[in-house]
Design an enzyme around this catalytic site. Structure first.
Site, short mmCIF file in Angstrom:
data_model
loop_
_atom_site.label_atom_id
_atom_site.label_comp_id
_atom_site.label_asym_id
_atom_site.label_seq_id
_atom_site.Cartn_x
_atom_site.Cartn_y
_atom_site.Cartn_z
N TYR A 39 0.83 -1.20 0.00
CA TYR A 39 0.00 0.00 0.00
C TYR A 39 0.86 1.25 0.00
O TYR A 39 2.08 1.19 0.17
CB TYR A 39 -0.95 0.00 1.21
CG TYR A 39 -0.28 0.33 2.52
CD1 TYR A 39 0.53 -0.60 3.17
CD2 TYR A 39 -0.43 1.59 3.11
CE1 TYR A 39 1.15 -0.29 4.38
CE2 TYR A 39 0.19 1.91 4.31
CZ TYR A 39 0.98 0.95 4.93
OH TYR A 39 1.60 1.27 6.11
N LEU A 86 11.34 1.51 6.79
CA LEU A 86 10.69 1.94 5.55
C LEU A 86 11.46 3.15 5.02
O LEU A 86 11.74 4.09 5.78
CB LEU A 86 9.24 2.35 5.84
CG LEU A 86 8.47 2.77 4.59
CD1 LEU A 86 8.06 1.53 3.80
CD2 LEU A 86 7.24 3.58 4.95
N GLU A 128 12.81 2.58 13.75
CA GLU A 128 11.98 3.72 13.33
C GLU A 128 10.77 3.78 14.23
O GLU A 128 10.71 3.07 15.24
CB GLU A 128 11.57 3.56 11.85
CG GLU A 128 10.79 2.30 11.58
CD GLU A 128 10.42 2.12 10.11
OE1 GLU A 128 10.30 3.12 9.38
OE2 GLU A 128 10.24 0.95 9.71
N LYS A 157 6.47 -1.78 1.96
CA LYS A 157 5.30 -1.22 2.64
C LYS A 157 4.15 -2.21 2.48
O LYS A 157 3.26 -2.06 1.64
CB LYS A 157 4.97 0.16 2.04
CG LYS A 157 4.18 1.06 2.98
CD LYS A 157 4.25 2.49 2.50
CE LYS A 157 3.26 3.41 3.19
NZ LYS A 157 3.36 3.52 4.63
N1 PMP Z 1 7.90 4.20 8.81
C1 PMP Z 1 6.71 3.60 8.92
C2 PMP Z 1 6.65 2.27 9.61
C3 PMP Z 1 5.55 4.19 8.42
O1 PMP Z 1 4.36 3.57 8.53
C4 PMP Z 1 5.64 5.46 7.82
C5 PMP Z 1 4.39 6.14 7.29
N2 PMP Z 1 4.08 5.66 6.03
C6 PMP Z 1 6.89 6.07 7.72
C7 PMP Z 1 8.01 5.41 8.21
C8 PMP Z 1 7.05 7.41 7.04
O2 PMP Z 1 7.04 7.25 5.65
P1 PMP Z 1 6.54 8.42 4.69
O3 PMP Z 1 7.37 9.60 4.99
O4 PMP Z 1 6.74 7.90 3.33
O5 PMP Z 1 5.11 8.64 5.03
#
Ligand code: PMP
Length: 300
Positions: free
Chosen positions: A33, A203, A179, A147
């Protein structure tokens, strides 16, 4: 217009949108997603999100029959139909319906879902005060760079954060911060910004990538390396990045003050610079007439 959904080629009201109970997304979390957001009637960094969606799909060997250009048109159309200026667009692709069996089905018919919802941004007062966090064990699998729909460990971590009355759960594996449950993490230690390396334990956040670029542009010393939770506890600043939260300071970790207990100067500078990037890509002039929550708050 009720909240709309796109399911396998059709737009319809979200309460009439359905997929099969045999869908592998439902049965196994077998899918990927993305969450894209808009500002002022324009989608922010859509191509970067679509690239990551394609990369995630490759990571689970899921063939997506939609081209990048088709996704772009689809998401742009769904967003335009919603009429929201500041929206959260959710894209999901699963390995589709098939009788329950772990191995891939012989014929894969991916299920594609897109929804568009109004985005409720972090309030200005929360942002000004900073947020709180706890540390929790990182129980996730070995491909957090994908993701995937398998979010159970993130769900449990977020719930722990809620039960503790804090905003975010910071995930720790073998004494190392990976994270956040919904965010990427940074710390400022002795004037150097530190954050995890880009590897399968995190991620590769779109906001993280923009933030790394801004850190370089601002000339802040930067180290992408393994950072222990003990280093985070001694940090002068901690901040989180993410599509919906942008850049936000953590002012308390496990009940202990971070730095001075207020948002620090590095995070504040980066937040302002992020605002410049957003304003350049999503200028204020294009707010649609039907906008319900138009306009970004002014950054100072
Ligand atoms: N890490 C995780 C586990 C997340 O769910 C998200 C949110 N999508 C992020 C990092 C931040 O990623 P992004 O800046 O692409 O939203």
């Amino acid at each position: 217009m009720p909240t709309i959904a796109f399911v396998n080629g059709r737009f319809l009201p979200i309460n009439r949108a359905t997929v099969s109970i045999e869908d592998r997304g439902f049965q196994f979390g077998d899918g990927v997603y993305e969450v894209v957001r808009s500002y002022n009637g324009r989608l922010f960094h859509l191509d970067a999100h679509l690239d990551r969606l394609e990369q995630s799909a490759r990571g689970i060997r899921l063939p997506i029959r939609y081209s990048h250009a088709y996704w772009r048109r689809l998401v742009t159309r769904a967003f335009a139909m919603s009429g929201f200026a500041d929206a959260k667009v959710y894209l999901q692709v699963t390995r589709g319906p098939a009788p329950r069996e772990h191995r891939f089905p012989n014929t894969v018919r991916p299920t594609v879902v897109v929804t568009v919802r109004r985005l409720d941004p972090l309030s200005a007062s929360v942002r000004e005060q900073g947020v709180t966090a706890i540390t929790v064990p990182d129980l996730r699998w070995g491909r957090c760079d994908v993701k995937s729909l398998n979010l159970l460990a993130n769900v449990l971590a977020r719930e722990e954060a809620r039960a503790a009355g804090v905003f975010e759960a910071i995930l720790v594996r073998d004494g190392v911060v990976t994270e956040g449950a919904i965010s990427n993490c940074f710390a400022v230690i002795g004037g150097t910004v530190v954050t995890s390396p880009t590897d399968p334990s995190i991620l590769p956040g779109i906001t993280r990538a923009v933030t790394l670029e801004l850190i370089r542009c601002e000339g802040f010393p930067l180290e992408q390396r393994v950072v222990t939770v003990e280093e985070y506890r001694r940090a002068d600043e901690i901040f989180l990045t993410g599509t919906t939260i942008e850049i936000v300071s953590v002012v308390s970790l496990d009940g202990a003050k971070v730095g001075t207990g207020s948002p620090g100067p590095v995070a504040q500078t980066l937040y302002r610079r992020l605002g410049d990037v957003i304003d350049a890509e999503c200028p204020r002039a294009v707010v649609p007439l039907k906008s319900r929550n138009a306009g970004r708050r002014r950054r100072t």
